[in-house]
Design a protein around this motif. Structure first.
Motif, PDB file in Angstrom:
ATOM      1  N   GLY A 134      30.652   3.486   1.089  1.00  0.00           N
ATOM      2  CA  GLY A 134      30.942   3.867   2.658  1.00  0.00           C
ATOM      3  C   GLY A 134      30.998   2.628   3.527  1.00  0.00           C
ATOM      4  N   THR A 135      30.369   1.630   3.084  1.00  0.00           N
ATOM      5  CA  THR A 135      30.218   0.187   3.897  1.00  0.00           C
ATOM      6  C   THR A 135      31.514  -0.571   4.196  1.00  0.00           C
ATOM      7  OG1 THR A 135      27.691   0.255   3.481  1.00  0.00           O
ATOM      8  CG2 THR A 135      28.865  -1.900   4.326  1.00  0.00           C
ATOM      9  N   LYS A 136      31.996  -0.692   5.075  1.00  0.00           N
ATOM     10  CA  LYS A 136      33.377  -1.496   5.158  1.00  0.00           C
ATOM     11  C   LYS A 136      33.211  -2.918   5.670  1.00  0.00           C
ATOM     12  CE  LYS A 136      37.760  -2.191   5.636  1.00  0.00           C
ATOM     13  NZ  LYS A 136      38.616  -2.198   4.624  1.00  0.00           N
ATOM     14  N   TYR A 167      28.058  -1.545   8.741  1.00  0.00           N
ATOM     15  CA  TYR A 167      29.182  -0.670   9.342  1.00  0.00           C
ATOM     16  C   TYR A 167      29.961   0.094   8.522  1.00  0.00           C
ATOM     17  CZ  TYR A 167      27.446  -2.527  13.923  1.00  0.00           C
ATOM     18  OH  TYR A 167      26.570  -2.867  15.047  1.00  0.00           O
ATOM     19  N   ARG A 168      30.465   1.565   8.826  1.00  0.00           N
ATOM     20  CA  ARG A 168      31.576   2.201   7.963  1.00  0.00           C
ATOM     21  C   ARG A 168      32.871   1.582   8.673  1.00  0.00           C
ATOM     22  NH1 ARG A 168      30.160   6.254   4.758  1.00  0.00           N
ATOM     23  NH2 ARG A 168      27.950   6.628   4.406  1.00  0.00           N
ATOM     24  N   THR A 219      31.063   3.145  12.412  1.00  0.00           N
ATOM     25  CA  THR A 219      29.790   3.952  12.575  1.00  0.00           C
ATOM     26  C   THR A 219      28.617   3.065  12.154  1.00  0.00           C
ATOM     27  OG1 THR A 219      30.832   6.046  12.271  1.00  0.00           O
ATOM     28  CG2 THR A 219      28.321   5.778  11.871  1.00  0.00           C
ATOM     29  N   PRO A 274      35.637  -0.024   0.484  1.00  0.00           N
ATOM     30  CA  PRO A 274      34.318  -0.012   1.040  1.00  0.00           C
ATOM     31  C   PRO A 274      33.214   0.239  -0.287  1.00  0.00           C
ATOM     32  CG  PRO A 274      35.978   1.235   2.208  1.00  0.00           C
ATOM     33  CD  PRO A 274      36.612   0.871   0.960  1.00  0.00           C
ATOM     34  N   GLU A 313      25.524   1.828  10.300  1.00  0.00           N
ATOM     35  CA  GLU A 313      24.526   2.540   9.083  1.00  0.00           C
ATOM     36  C   GLU A 313      23.097   1.968   9.114  1.00  0.00           C
ATOM     37  OE1 GLU A 313      27.021   3.443   5.062  1.00  0.00           O
ATOM     38  OE2 GLU A 313      27.511   1.283   5.528  1.00  0.00           O
TER      39      GLU A 313
END
Length: 297
Positions: free
Chosen positions: A214-216, A239-240, A244, A211, A246
């Motif tokens: 935090g971004t996956k 998205y994470r 979730t 990531p 973002e």
């Protein structure tokens, strides 16, 4: 109906009497959800600088469907003038006009108290653009095309929402080396029929093995221009790993040529020619699960 609109309906109304000034609307993104969902624009030409730390500007909030005031009058978008403190990112409203199909329903002075402005990703982008004067990343829409363009953008968001729950994801290729690989996937169910120019709309996902802040993964709605070997990104969501949300944005870009050997070149065989033989299917998995398994053999 929002409290804000109910309050408007009870004020003394002032009909617009002068033509609107030139407007260059920039797309900021979506704010709210459900019945309060709106598409947010900022008028680049409306920005003034009363003090070094203050900006005044005009926002448009466009609804996906027609709304009604307390007295039953229909409207489909609001235009609101704000004063923003660039240090605190608190803003107060100055004036509001209510519109339907290009006509002004009413305008009124709406002096509000300063309140947090960056209550959504779109609002935060608008504040940043207004304070910095930097609009190069934000798509431009002229006033005459704003409503029709908004309908198209709501449609693209709906297509991405549908792809979130799709179980027809296929991995087409990967780029870079472990542990920094990225995988390109396409939602097969998202493919539109070719238009008169041979372009196909689709939803793709780019999954990051490691990531980034935090971004996956990214979900992108775009167009593939088969006869020109080009692609155009029109809407993106980040998205994470746990799914979730973002942020989202509308890229301000032109079609780009896809070079042979790039991971995006793997789109052409399945999307343009219908050859899915080299694609790796992830049956019965939604994208949040696919993202956790995207690098399996």
């Amino acid at each position: 109906m929002s409290m804000f609109v109910r309050l408007l309906a009870g004020t003394t109304l002032l009909l617009a009497a002068t033509p609107a000034a030139a407007q260059t609307w920039r797309v900021m993104g979506f704010t709210g959800d459900g019945a309060s969902l709106r598409l947010l624009y900022i008028d680049q030409d409306s920005i003034t600088k009363p003090t070094p730390d203050t900006r005044e500007f005009t926002l448009a909030q466009v609804y996906p469907t027609q709304q009604k005031l307390a007295d039953g009058k229909p409207y489909d978008w609001l235009q609101i003038r704000f004063s923003l403190d660039c240090r605190t990112i608190f803003a107060r409203s100055i004036e509001t006009s209510v519109h339907v199909t290009g006509a002004v329903v009413m305008t009124t002075k709406t002096p509000g108290r300063p309140a947090p402005f960056a209550t959504s990703n779109a609002n935060a982008l608008a504040a940043s653009a207004a304070c910095r004067g930097d609009f190069k990343l934000h798509y431009q829409s002229q006033s005459s095309a704003m409503m029709e363009g908004s309908r198209v953008r709501f449609g693209r968001r709906a297509a991405v929402i549908k792809s979130r729950s799709s179980i027809s994801w296929y991995r087409l290729g990967m780029a870079d080396a472990a542990p920094k690989r990225s995988a390109l996937l396409v939602d097969r169910e998202s493919l539109s029929a070719p238009d008169m120019y041979g372009r196909r709309e689709l939803t793709v996902a780019t999954v990051l093995e490691t990531p980034n802040d935090g971004t996956k993964y990214f979900l992108q709605r775009g167009k593939l221009i088969c006869d020109r070997t080009q692609r155009l990104s029109t809407y993106s969501e980040l998205y994470r790993a746990d799914g979730t949300f973002e942020s989202a944005f509308f890229p301000n870009s032109d079609p780009v040529v896809i070079q042979p050997g790039s991971v995006f070149h793997t789109l052409f065989a399945p999307v343009c020619k219908g050859d899915w033989n080299k694609a790796r299917a992830f049956p019965q998995l939604q994208i949040v699960k696919v993202s956790a398994n995207a690098f399996l053999p």
